[in-house]
Design an enzyme around this catalytic site. Structure first.
Site, PDB file in Angstrom:
ATOM      1  N   THR A  40       6.411   0.874   1.808  1.00 36.90           N
ATOM      2  CA  THR A  40       7.416   1.716   2.482  1.00 36.90           C
ATOM      3  C   THR A  40       6.647   2.694   3.362  1.00 36.90           C
ATOM      4  O   THR A  40       5.944   3.565   2.846  1.00 36.90           O
ATOM      5  CB  THR A  40       8.253   2.504   1.462  1.00 36.90           C
ATOM      6  OG1 THR A  40       8.877   1.587   0.573  1.00 36.90           O
ATOM      7  CG2 THR A  40       9.329   3.329   2.165  1.00 36.90           C
TER       8      THR A  40
ATOM      9  N   LEU B 137       0.833  -1.202   0.000  1.00 36.13           N
ATOM     10  CA  LEU B 137       0.000   0.000   0.000  1.00 36.13           C
ATOM     11  C   LEU B 137       0.870   1.255   0.000  1.00 36.13           C
ATOM     12  O   LEU B 137       2.065   1.178   0.271  1.00 36.13           O
ATOM     13  CB  LEU B 137      -0.916  -0.016   1.230  1.00 36.13           C
ATOM     14  CG  LEU B 137      -1.802  -1.256   1.377  1.00 36.13           C
ATOM     15  CD1 LEU B 137      -2.651  -1.153   2.635  1.00 36.13           C
ATOM     16  CD2 LEU B 137      -2.689  -1.457   0.166  1.00 36.13           C
ATOM     17  N   PRO B 138       0.255   2.429  -0.275  1.00 33.80           N
ATOM     18  CA  PRO B 138       1.083   3.639  -0.404  1.00 33.80           C
ATOM     19  C   PRO B 138       1.789   4.066   0.887  1.00 33.80           C
ATOM     20  O   PRO B 138       2.988   4.327   0.866  1.00 33.80           O
ATOM     21  CB  PRO B 138       0.074   4.703  -0.848  1.00 33.80           C
ATOM     22  CG  PRO B 138      -1.052   3.944  -1.469  1.00 33.80           C
ATOM     23  CD  PRO B 138      -1.131   2.647  -0.714  1.00 33.80           C
TER      24      PRO B 138
ATOM     25  N   LYS C 204       7.560  11.451  -0.245  1.00 30.73           N
ATOM     26  CA  LYS C 204       7.025  10.713   0.905  1.00 30.73           C
ATOM     27  C   LYS C 204       8.168  10.039   1.670  1.00 30.73           C
ATOM     28  O   LYS C 204       8.263  10.142   2.894  1.00 30.73           O
ATOM     29  CB  LYS C 204       6.023   9.649   0.433  1.00 30.73           C
ATOM     30  CG  LYS C 204       5.420   8.849   1.572  1.00 30.73           C
ATOM     31  CD  LYS C 204       4.854   7.505   1.124  1.00 30.73           C
ATOM     32  CE  LYS C 204       5.941   6.498   0.876  1.00 30.73           C
ATOM     33  NZ  LYS C 204       5.483   5.119   0.721  1.00 30.73           N
TER      34      LYS C 204
ATOM     35  N   LYS D  85      15.460   0.840   4.551  1.00 26.36           N
ATOM     36  CA  LYS D  85      14.898   1.311   3.271  1.00 26.36           C
ATOM     37  C   LYS D  85      14.897   2.844   3.201  1.00 26.36           C
ATOM     38  O   LYS D  85      15.239   3.444   2.172  1.00 26.36           O
ATOM     39  CB  LYS D  85      13.469   0.753   3.131  1.00 26.36           C
ATOM     40  CG  LYS D  85      12.617   1.382   2.058  1.00 26.36           C
ATOM     41  CD  LYS D  85      12.994   0.954   0.681  1.00 26.36           C
ATOM     42  CE  LYS D  85      12.130   1.652  -0.357  1.00 26.36           C
ATOM     43  NZ  LYS D  85      12.591   1.463  -1.696  1.00 26.36           N
TER      44      LYS D  85
HETATM   45  P1  NAD Z   1       0.422   2.553  -6.124  1.00 25.66           P
HETATM   46  O1  NAD Z   1      -0.204   3.833  -5.684  1.00 25.66           O
HETATM   47  O2  NAD Z   1       0.615   2.278  -7.572  1.00 25.66           O
HETATM   48  O3  NAD Z   1      -0.424   1.301  -5.522  1.00 25.66           O
HETATM   49  C1  NAD Z   1      -0.998   1.285  -4.246  1.00 25.66           C
HETATM   50  C2  NAD Z   1      -2.329   0.573  -4.365  1.00 25.66           C
HETATM   51  O4  NAD Z   1      -2.884   0.390  -3.056  1.00 25.66           O
HETATM   52  C3  NAD Z   1      -3.370   1.357  -5.161  1.00 25.66           C
HETATM   53  O5  NAD Z   1      -3.796   0.571  -6.252  1.00 25.66           O
HETATM   54  C4  NAD Z   1      -4.501   1.614  -4.158  1.00 25.66           C
HETATM   55  O6  NAD Z   1      -5.788   1.561  -4.750  1.00 25.66           O
HETATM   56  C5  NAD Z   1      -4.292   0.483  -3.188  1.00 25.66           C
HETATM   57  N1  NAD Z   1      -4.866   0.683  -1.859  1.00 25.66           N
HETATM   58  C6  NAD Z   1      -4.683   1.734  -1.021  1.00 25.66           C
HETATM   59  N2  NAD Z   1      -5.346   1.507   0.135  1.00 25.66           N
HETATM   60  C7  NAD Z   1      -5.948   0.300   0.021  1.00 25.66           C
HETATM   61  C8  NAD Z   1      -6.765  -0.484   0.886  1.00 25.66           C
HETATM   62  N3  NAD Z   1      -7.116  -0.061   2.114  1.00 25.66           N
HETATM   63  N4  NAD Z   1      -7.211  -1.670   0.443  1.00 25.66           N
HETATM   64  C9  NAD Z   1      -6.871  -2.103  -0.801  1.00 25.66           C
HETATM   65  N5  NAD Z   1      -6.092  -1.428  -1.659  1.00 25.66           N
HETATM   66  C10 NAD Z   1      -5.637  -0.227  -1.253  1.00 25.66           C
HETATM   67  O7  NAD Z   1       1.816   2.460  -5.331  1.00 25.66           O
HETATM   68  P2  NAD Z   1       3.083   1.552  -5.701  1.00 25.66           P
HETATM   69  O8  NAD Z   1       3.943   2.254  -6.671  1.00 25.66           O
HETATM   70  O9  NAD Z   1       2.604   0.163  -6.007  1.00 25.66           O
HETATM   71  O10 NAD Z   1       3.855   1.580  -4.304  1.00 25.66           O
HETATM   72  C11 NAD Z   1       3.408   0.824  -3.180  1.00 25.66           C
HETATM   73  C12 NAD Z   1       4.440   0.964  -2.075  1.00 25.66           C
HETATM   74  O11 NAD Z   1       5.716   0.496  -2.563  1.00 25.66           O
HETATM   75  C13 NAD Z   1       4.664   2.407  -1.599  1.00 25.66           C
HETATM   76  O12 NAD Z   1       4.838   2.403  -0.212  1.00 25.66           O
HETATM   77  C14 NAD Z   1       5.953   2.817  -2.315  1.00 25.66           C
HETATM   78  O13 NAD Z   1       6.672   3.810  -1.590  1.00 25.66           O
HETATM   79  C15 NAD Z   1       6.691   1.515  -2.371  1.00 25.66           C
HETATM   80  N6  NAD Z   1       7.674   1.398  -3.475  1.00 25.66           N
HETATM   81  C16 NAD Z   1       7.352   1.812  -4.732  1.00 25.66           C
HETATM   82  C17 NAD Z   1       8.297   1.683  -5.749  1.00 25.66           C
HETATM   83  C18 NAD Z   1       7.988   2.137  -7.165  1.00 25.66           C
HETATM   84  O14 NAD Z   1       8.918   2.207  -7.990  1.00 25.66           O
HETATM   85  N7  NAD Z   1       6.740   2.418  -7.496  1.00 25.66           N
HETATM   86  C19 NAD Z   1       9.555   1.137  -5.491  1.00 25.66           C
HETATM   87  C20 NAD Z   1       9.843   0.679  -4.207  1.00 25.66           C
HETATM   88  C21 NAD Z   1       8.881   0.819  -3.202  1.00 25.66           C
END
Ligand code: NAD
Length: 303
Positions: A94, A63-64, A244, A169
């Site tokens: 994260t 999740l975000p 963030k 991280k």
């Molecule tokens: P994203 O916004 O694409 O996906 C998050 C998903 O969570 C969304 O689809 C949203 O609808 C869903 N969501 C939120 N609350 C919810 C709930 N209560 N129930 C069900 N679904 C819910 O984000 P992302 O890019 O996939 O990143 C996710 C995490 O990974 C973050 O913490 C980010 O910092 C970390 N991260 C991202 C990357 C990257 O390159 N994108 C790399 C490393 C780490």
């Protein structure tokens, strides 16, 4: 067969869940956005997080931010109450250390093992199954999770007790932000003084300024194929997510009374970039746009 519940099917979670399904696991999936649930091949779509949590051996979340993780697991609507006592919980988001430890403590009080396991490696790593997992929690739980980490990733580091994965991280991403901004600054200085960005990149790569950004993620458009800088900074790791993570680094430093002047500066540069260019949904290498006139800011996707 190990049954998995997976919640959060965004840029990272979607491909991670798909890889688990592709490896033969029975995977139940849920996201607040129904179109994402439908889009993950080889898995069983659910209509709620609580349905996803029922009768699984491992429950994974991606999740975000901390508020989403606390909302998913805790309180009257939280999934902790729907999980059977043998379920292993893995949160790959994260998030802030305080929330990670609070949720893990609540899980422990309910008799459940929980790991914080944020990842490095970006969306490409999620798709290819080459992520690095940086894990906090009990060593025995890390071993239970290892077969799943091996499907979704290429490296697993056990950083320490609960919350240690998030701390490691956050330190890494603060360094990455500083390295990206510093590399963009050096490239702009060279270009402003008549150098070719590709030539300068190669010189610095082979010299004492060499770093990961120059090796695989050059921020200057046209220097490197296949990176966000060469497709208008679309995709990749969003500025919103980097700010963030830098805010998390500042919070963590506040807790430990650590000095993080470079991290603070990087955070402010990213904030200015967000405000000036509306760049929140662009890749974080677009920080190059902040430096001088060398890069055409008209190429910013959101302007
Ligand atoms: P994203 O916004 O694409 O996906 C998050 C998903 O969570 C969304 O689809 C949203 O609808 C869903 N969501 C939120 N609350 C919810 C709930 N209560 N129930 C069900 N679904 C819910 O984000 P992302 O890019 O996939 O990143 C996710 C995490 O990974 C973050 O913490 C980010 O910092 C970390 N991260 C991202 C990357 C990257 O390159 N994108 C790399 C490393 C780490």
């Amino acid at each position: 067969m190990t049954k998995i519940g997976f919640v959060g099917l965004g840029n990272m979670g979607g491909p991670m869940a798909q890889n688990l399904g592709g490896a033969g696991y029975e995977v139940k999936v849920f996201d607040l956005l129904p179109e994402l649930v439908a889009g993950v091949g080889g898995t069983l779509g659910q209509t709620s997080a609580s349905d996803t949590a029922r009768e699984v051996d491992v429950f994974v979340s991606m999740l975000p931010a901390g508020k989403h993780v606390a909302g998913l697991y805790l309180g009257d609507e939280g999934v902790l109450q729907h999980l059977h006592p043998e379920t292993l919980l893995i949160d790959c988001s994260t998030i802030d250390v305080v929330t990670a430890q609070r949720v893990a403590k609540a899980a422990q009080d309910a008799g459940l093992d929980m790991l914080d396991a944020p990842v490095s490696g970006g969306t490409a790593g999620a798709q290819k199954g080459t992520l690095t997992f940086i894990v906090g929690g009990a060593a025995s739980a890390v071993e239970r999770a290892r077969p799943l980490f091996d499907v979704m990733g290429a490296n697993v580091f056990h950083a320490g007790a609960s919350g240690a994965g998030q701390i490691a991280k956050i330190c890494n991403n603060m360094l990455l932000a500083i390295a990206m901004a510093g590399t963009a600054e050096a490239l702009a200085l060279g270009v402003d003084n008549g150098l070719e960005p590709g030539v300068l990149s190669e010189i610095m790569k082979q010299s004492s300024g060499g770093n990961w950004v120059l090796n695989v993620y050059n921020p200057y458009p046209g220097v490197m194929e296949g990176v966000p800088a060469s497709r208008g900074y679309e995709g990749g790791f969003l500025v919103d997510l980097m700010t963030k993570d830098l805010s998390l680094a500042m919070d963590t430093a506040e807790q430990s009374k650590s000095s993080v002047p470079m991290g603070g500066l990087a955070k402010n540069l990213y904030r200015i970039h967000e405000q000036l260019h509306g760049a929140g949904r662009l890749d974080f290498s677009s920080i190059q746009q902040l430096y001088g006139s060398a890069v055409d800011s008209g190429s910013l996707g959101s302007e």
